[in-house]
Design an enzyme around this catalytic site. Structure first.
Site, PDB file in Angstrom:
ATOM      1  N   THR A   7      -5.406  -0.593 -15.771  1.00 10.63           N
ATOM      2  CA  THR A   7      -6.511  -0.620 -14.798  1.00 10.63           C
ATOM      3  C   THR A   7      -6.481  -1.840 -13.875  1.00 10.63           C
ATOM      4  OG1 THR A   7      -7.929  -1.682 -16.444  1.00 10.63           O
ATOM      5  CG2 THR A   7      -8.065   0.716 -16.264  1.00 10.63           C
ATOM      6  N   ASP A   8      -5.757  -2.900 -14.273  1.00 12.10           N
ATOM      7  CA  ASP A   8      -5.856  -4.158 -13.518  1.00 12.10           C
ATOM      8  C   ASP A   8      -5.414  -4.026 -12.063  1.00 12.10           C
ATOM      9  OD1 ASP A   8      -6.682  -5.229 -15.887  1.00 12.10           O
ATOM     10  OD2 ASP A   8      -4.910  -6.470 -16.226  1.00 12.10           O
ATOM     11  N   GLU A  59     -18.161 -14.117  12.800  1.00  6.96           N
ATOM     12  CA  GLU A  59     -18.268 -15.560  12.494  1.00  6.96           C
ATOM     13  C   GLU A  59     -17.155 -16.357  13.150  1.00  6.96           C
ATOM     14  OE1 GLU A  59     -19.126 -17.440   8.841  1.00  6.96           O
ATOM     15  OE2 GLU A  59     -20.399 -15.815   8.142  1.00  6.96           O
ATOM     16  N   THR A  86      -3.489   0.170 -20.764  1.00  7.65           N
ATOM     17  CA  THR A  86      -4.334   0.330 -21.946  1.00  7.65           C
ATOM     18  C   THR A  86      -4.426   1.780 -22.386  1.00  7.65           C
ATOM     19  OG1 THR A  86      -5.638  -1.595 -21.420  1.00  7.65           O
ATOM     20  CG2 THR A  86      -6.720   0.031 -22.752  1.00  7.65           C
ATOM     21  N   LYS A 105     -11.705  -2.310  -9.241  1.00 16.09           N
ATOM     22  CA  LYS A 105     -12.125  -2.649 -10.609  1.00 16.09           C
ATOM     23  C   LYS A 105     -13.159  -3.773 -10.517  1.00 16.09           C
ATOM     24  CE  LYS A 105     -10.406  -3.866 -15.197  1.00 16.09           C
ATOM     25  NZ  LYS A 105      -9.252  -4.149 -16.068  1.00 16.09           N
TER      26      LYS A 105
HETATM   27  N1  GLU Z   1      -3.907  -5.625 -18.385  1.00 19.64           N
HETATM   28  C1  GLU Z   1      -3.499  -4.336 -18.804  1.00 19.64           C
HETATM   29  C2  GLU Z   1      -3.170  -3.391 -17.652  1.00 19.64           C
HETATM   30  O1  GLU Z   1      -3.706  -3.458 -16.578  1.00 19.64           O
HETATM   31  C3  GLU Z   1      -4.503  -3.708 -19.666  1.00 19.64           C
HETATM   32  C4  GLU Z   1      -5.783  -3.385 -18.932  1.00 19.64           C
HETATM   33  C5  GLU Z   1      -5.959  -1.904 -18.758  1.00 19.64           C
HETATM   34  O2  GLU Z   1      -5.044  -1.112 -18.709  1.00 19.64           O
HETATM   35  O3  GLU Z   1      -7.093  -1.551 -18.680  1.00 19.64           O
HETATM   36  O4  GLU Z   1      -2.352  -2.534 -17.866  1.00 19.64           O
END
Ligand code: GLU
Length: 350
Positions: free
Chosen positions: A116-117, A305, A37, A189
């Site tokens: 970010t994923d 557990e 992104t 995340k």
């Molecule tokens: N799903 C995409 C990725 O991880 C966009 C999400 C993002 O970058 O925040 O690149």
């Protein structure tokens, strides 16, 4: 008075950036761009949609006012993908570039732009698989570059500030978003859309960035090193536990050739009797079984557990399932397969 101060600050930034003699004294930071992104451009298909990775690394740098006052920058495009498509191939490319840049005397630090994923998995992989003391800083954004209040330019500026900071040396891979610095082992995340999505649920962030400085408030964590050996990495699958889960997901992982299985267990890393029995059979057959938790925080420790000694399992301690998979892949790549040795890597004794 205030006006004079603001003018003086503006002149300092302008003169640092514009004066070639001063610019030559700035640390050289290399940006390795992978997509995400942070490099996303709006797509006319809808008001909200965008294409991850559409903007080049050079255009990204050009979009950040004042960034050249902090470092001499050069950029390399490693990939242009959304990080849901992050792959072992890109990980190995990044690790090889970091190893080469470690040996390049002129380079002070490395910034990796990333979706970010899966950013937390790449951060942990690079933390474990590379050895450099130079700062390696991963950065992303939650809003595309063309959005109102895009967070990418500021995150990139802060990532460059951290990478240029001598205090960031020797800390392994770091993650910088939203004015916060996280260590690779704990960061995750936690929110699908919020700009404050990255958290370190067990140990907290290691530092912060304000407009004029980088501050670390945690001592550097001890590091472990498990080189990738050039890949391909051993196959490790994640089995997710839920109410009513039976033995089939474990059996499918084994049938697909998994050498390791990570349980994303309920609660303290647990699962139904049928799943545990299938995992026990897998462990008996030489598959390394690591119990983690789907809860998102807290440790999974041995023999609480479940009787790990009897079942032949490893407890993931503070590694979430996706991170436990990365560590287990690297351990297997380095020939570490005995459950006690694997356990020692997940929870090293202080
Ligand atoms: N799903 C995409 C990725 O991880 C966009 C999400 C993002 O970058 O925040 O690149």
């Amino acid at each position: 008075m205030l006006r004079t101060l603001v003018c003086a600050m503006a002149m300092t930034v302008a003169s640092l950036a514009g004066d070639p003699a001063r610019a030559a004294d700035l640390p050289h930071i290399v940006i390795l761009a992978t997509g995400g992104t942070i490099a996303g451009a709006a797509d006319p298909r809808s008001g909200l949609g965008y294409n991850a990775g559409a903007i080049s690394a050079d255009a990204l740098i050009a979009s950040v006012p004042g960034i050249s006052a902090h470092a001499r920058l050069s950029a390399e495009q490693i990939s242009a993908i959304g990080s849901q498509d992050m792959s072992e191939e890109v990980w190995l490319k990044l690790a090889a570039r970091i190893d080469a840049l470690d040996k390049t005397a002129d380079v002070a630090g490395i910034v990796i732009t990333h979706g970010t994923d899966t950013l937390e998995e790449t951060a942990l992989f690079l933390d474990l698989a590379t050895r450099t003391d130079k700062p390696v800083v991963l950065v992303g954004a939650m809003r595309p570059a063309t959005a109102v209040s895009a967070d990418g330019p500021r995150n990139l500026l802060e990532a460059v500030m951290v990478a240029a900071s001598p205090q960031a040396r020797g800390r392994g891979a770091l993650v910088v978003l939203n004015d916060t610095i996280h260590g690779a082992r704990d960061v995750t995340k936690t929110d699908t859309v919020s700009v404050q999505t990255f958290r370190s649920p067990n140990f907290g962030p290691v530092g912060g960035v304000s407009p004029d400085r980088v501050v670390f408030y945690a001592a550097p964590a001890s590091r472990q090193s498990f080189p990738s050996k050039g890949g391909p990495l051993p196959q490790v699958e994640i089995v997710y536990a839920y109410a009513g889960v039976d033995a089939r997901p474990v059996e499918a992982a084994r049938a697909a050739g998994a050498r390791g299985i990570v349980l994303a267990g309920v609660g303290d890393g647990n699962a139904s009797k049928a799943t545990i029995a299938a995992l026990q059979a897998a462990a008996k057959a030489g598959v390394v079984v690591v119990r983690s938790s789907r809860t998102g925080a807290g440790p999974v420790l041995r023999n609480i557990e479940l009787n790990d000694d009897e079942l032949g399992f490893v407890a993931a301690a503070f590694y979430n399932p996706a991170k436990a998979r990365v560590l287990l892949q690297l351990l297997l790549a380095n020939g570490v397969t005995a459950p006690d040795k694997v356990q020692a890597a997940f929870l090293p004794t202080p």
